[in-house]
Design an enzyme around this catalytic site. Structure first.
Site, PDB file in Angstrom:
ATOM      1  N   GLY A  67       8.573  47.879  32.566  1.00 27.57           N
ATOM      2  CA  GLY A  67       9.098  49.243  32.560  1.00 27.57           C
ATOM      3  C   GLY A  67       9.722  49.617  33.894  1.00 27.57           C
ATOM      4  O   GLY A  67       9.806  48.802  34.822  1.00 27.57           O
ATOM      5  N   ASP A  98       3.053  43.440  29.359  1.00 29.29           N
ATOM      6  CA  ASP A  98       3.830  44.489  28.690  1.00 29.29           C
ATOM      7  C   ASP A  98       3.943  44.120  27.212  1.00 29.29           C
ATOM      8  O   ASP A  98       4.049  42.930  26.881  1.00 29.29           O
ATOM      9  CB  ASP A  98       5.236  44.573  29.326  1.00 29.29           C
ATOM     10  CG  ASP A  98       5.868  45.945  29.171  1.00 29.29           C
ATOM     11  OD1 ASP A  98       6.077  46.361  28.006  1.00 29.29           O
ATOM     12  OD2 ASP A  98       6.153  46.598  30.188  1.00 29.29           O
ATOM     13  N   ASN A  99       3.929  45.136  26.335  1.00 32.68           N
ATOM     14  CA  ASN A  99       4.176  44.825  24.917  1.00 32.68           C
ATOM     15  C   ASN A  99       5.653  45.051  24.556  1.00 32.68           C
ATOM     16  O   ASN A  99       6.043  44.888  23.407  1.00 32.68           O
ATOM     17  CB  ASN A  99       3.268  45.654  23.992  1.00 32.68           C
ATOM     18  CG  ASN A  99       3.578  47.131  24.040  1.00 32.68           C
ATOM     19  OD1 ASN A  99       4.381  47.573  24.859  1.00 32.68           O
ATOM     20  ND2 ASN A  99       2.948  47.905  23.177  1.00 32.68           N
ATOM     21  N   GLY A 130       9.564  48.917  27.461  1.00 28.21           N
ATOM     22  CA  GLY A 130       9.997  48.119  28.619  1.00 28.21           C
ATOM     23  C   GLY A 130      11.053  47.105  28.213  1.00 28.21           C
ATOM     24  O   GLY A 130      11.284  46.868  27.027  1.00 28.21           O
ATOM     25  N   LYS A 174      -3.098  55.778  22.304  1.00 28.44           N
ATOM     26  CA  LYS A 174      -3.937  54.572  22.402  1.00 28.44           C
ATOM     27  C   LYS A 174      -3.821  53.887  23.766  1.00 28.44           C
ATOM     28  O   LYS A 174      -4.821  53.448  24.330  1.00 28.44           O
ATOM     29  CB  LYS A 174      -3.571  53.582  21.285  1.00 28.44           C
ATOM     30  CG  LYS A 174      -4.149  54.002  19.931  1.00 28.44           C
ATOM     31  CD  LYS A 174      -3.610  53.178  18.794  1.00 28.44           C
ATOM     32  CE  LYS A 174      -4.171  51.796  18.747  1.00 28.44           C
ATOM     33  NZ  LYS A 174      -3.663  51.055  17.556  1.00 28.44           N
ATOM     34  N   ASN A 199     -10.021  49.355  28.055  1.00 32.50           N
ATOM     35  CA  ASN A 199     -10.002  47.892  28.149  1.00 32.50           C
ATOM     36  C   ASN A 199      -9.807  47.422  29.593  1.00 32.50           C
ATOM     37  O   ASN A 199     -10.459  46.472  30.052  1.00 32.50           O
ATOM     38  CB  ASN A 199      -8.861  47.315  27.300  1.00 32.50           C
ATOM     39  CG  ASN A 199      -9.159  47.428  25.810  1.00 32.50           C
ATOM     40  OD1 ASN A 199     -10.324  47.477  25.410  1.00 32.50           O
ATOM     41  ND2 ASN A 199      -8.116  47.486  24.990  1.00 32.50           N
ATOM     42  N   GLY A 254     -12.836  47.916  31.709  1.00 29.10           N
ATOM     43  CA  GLY A 254     -13.792  46.849  31.396  1.00 29.10           C
ATOM     44  C   GLY A 254     -13.413  45.557  32.095  1.00 29.10           C
ATOM     45  O   GLY A 254     -14.270  44.871  32.679  1.00 29.10           O
ATOM     46  N   TYR A 275       0.608  62.779  25.100  1.00 31.32           N
ATOM     47  CA  TYR A 275       0.724  62.159  26.431  1.00 31.32           C
ATOM     48  C   TYR A 275      -0.241  62.829  27.406  1.00 31.32           C
ATOM     49  O   TYR A 275      -1.039  62.167  28.073  1.00 31.32           O
ATOM     50  CB  TYR A 275       2.161  62.299  26.920  1.00 31.32           C
ATOM     51  CG  TYR A 275       2.472  61.631  28.234  1.00 31.32           C
ATOM     52  CD1 TYR A 275       2.464  60.248  28.358  1.00 31.32           C
ATOM     53  CD2 TYR A 275       2.823  62.386  29.356  1.00 31.32           C
ATOM     54  CE1 TYR A 275       2.782  59.634  29.569  1.00 31.32           C
ATOM     55  CE2 TYR A 275       3.150  61.777  30.557  1.00 31.32           C
ATOM     56  CZ  TYR A 275       3.130  60.409  30.662  1.00 31.32           C
ATOM     57  OH  TYR A 275       3.453  59.801  31.847  1.00 31.32           O
ATOM     58  N   TYR A 330     -16.254  55.656  35.067  1.00 31.77           N
ATOM     59  CA  TYR A 330     -16.515  54.274  35.498  1.00 31.77           C
ATOM     60  C   TYR A 330     -16.813  54.219  36.999  1.00 31.77           C
ATOM     61  O   TYR A 330     -17.623  53.419  37.450  1.00 31.77           O
ATOM     62  CB  TYR A 330     -15.328  53.348  35.140  1.00 31.77           C
ATOM     63  CG  TYR A 330     -15.505  52.682  33.799  1.00 31.77           C
ATOM     64  CD1 TYR A 330     -15.421  53.416  32.619  1.00 31.77           C
ATOM     65  CD2 TYR A 330     -15.790  51.327  33.705  1.00 31.77           C
ATOM     66  CE1 TYR A 330     -15.601  52.824  31.389  1.00 31.77           C
ATOM     67  CE2 TYR A 330     -15.973  50.715  32.475  1.00 31.77           C
ATOM     68  CZ  TYR A 330     -15.876  51.459  31.322  1.00 31.77           C
ATOM     69  OH  TYR A 330     -16.060  50.856  30.105  1.00 31.77           O
TER      70      TYR A 330
END
Ligand code: UDP
Length: 310
Positions: free
Chosen positions: A11, A32-33, A37, A92, A100, A103, A146, A160
């Site tokens: 991106g 990146d998916n 991007g 998401k 994720n 973690g 957003y 965390y």
């Protein structure tokens, strides 16, 4: 050699971060998916032995072999028209994606910096916005997907930090511009440049009296880098406090390109009326402030758009 994972690597901001960390002598793992991007933003890095790329959606379980020192979570649709088109993915990546990566940071004992936003302040009732302002966000409005994902991101990142002792950093990014912004991403600056270059009507929403404060990308990247290396874990605003109305901004673009005329369009719902970062904290703890003036920044950005607008 330090190893850094950058999500949203293809991106606008992610790709500039990849360049920055490579130039600082680190090994960069980009992820990146490619939803918003583009590989063209990072293709120059592929021959570099200290760059690798994973085509992966961080909303799903993330695995990266080897040690990691730093994680920078910059994956997300980031323009209002993108998150209107992709509301679930936006929610998401800010929530499940952040979980994720937190973690992963725990497992790797890595420091993680998450990209938050001035949108956590919503349509602000306090001006300029300081980090201790809680914001004025409509959770079920068009921007809620957003804004609330990013607010959740801040909450889980702090949890965390407090509960697991994870080393965390939170940057609240204000409007940023520069080369590699997507021409069609719908944000003011790419829209105005591509319209002016093509001699189309410049679409100013509302009467153009709403304000924003635009930061050139190199300044922003420098601020983020300093924050990552600092020992400060609470949110920090990074942006340029120079505020301008959208109408004046359109006129600056028209003057630079030498053509174009303004056409007014309806103001989108919940469009913030004003936005300006208070960067006292960044000045104090990072010794940072923007250095690139808007005239220098928009002329560099124009050089880029001249090449990519067809
Ligand atoms: N805007 C505009 N014309 C456009 C795109 C945006 O007048 O073609 C306005 C938008 O309504 C907002 C400001 O410019 O007031 C900045 O919008 P952008 O989408 O760049 O980012 P935002 O700060 O709203 O997230």
């Amino acid at each position: 050699m330090k190893r850094v994972l950058i999500t949203g690597a293809a991106g606008f901001l992610g790709s500039h971060l990849c360049d920055k960390f490579i130039s600082e002598g680190m090994h960069v793992i980009g992820m990146d998916n490619l939803l918003t991007g583009s590989l063209t933003n990072i293709e120059h890095l592929f021959p570099n032995e200290h760059f690798e790329f994973y085509h992966h959606d961080v909303s799903k379980f993330v695995h990266v072999p080897g040690h990691i020192d730093y994680i920078l979570h910059f994956a997300s649709p980031a323009s209002p028209i993108d998150y209107l088109k992709m509301p679930i993915q936006t929610l998401k990546v800010g929530s499940l994606g952040t979980h994720n990566l937190l973690g992963l940071a725990r497992v790797k004992k890595a420091r993680i910096l998450v990209a938050s936003t001035s949108e956590v302040y919503g349509d602000p009732l306090v001006h300029p916005q300081k980090e201790d302002y809680w914001g004025n966000v409509n959770p079920i409005g068009p921007r809620g997907v957003y804004d609330e994902a990013k607010r959740f991101q801040e909450a889980i990142t702090m949890a965390y930090h407090n509960f697991h002792g994870l080393e965390t950093r939170i940057v609240r990014i204000f409007n940023t511009y520069g080369p590699r912004m997507r021409v069609e991403d719908g944000r003011a600056l790419p829209a105005f440049f591509s319209q002016a270059i093509k001699d189309e009507e410049i679409t100013v929403f509302g009467d153009g009296s709403q304000t924003r404060s635009f930061c050139y990308v190199d300044d922003l990247i420098d601020g983020i880098y300093r924050l990552l290396l600092s020992d400060y874990h609470l949110p920090v605003n990074i942006g340029n406090p120079q505020e301008i109305t959208i109408k004046d901004f359109a006129e600056e673009v028209i003057r630079l390109v030498g053509k174009g005329r303004i056409g007014y369009r309806p103001l989108p719902k919940d469009d913030p009326k004003q936005r300006q970062p208070d960067i006292t904290l960044a000045r104090e703890i990072l010794g940072w402030e923007p250095k690139i003036s808007r005239s220098e920044g928009i002329s560099k950005t124009y050089d880029y758009f001249k090449k990519v607008v067809i």
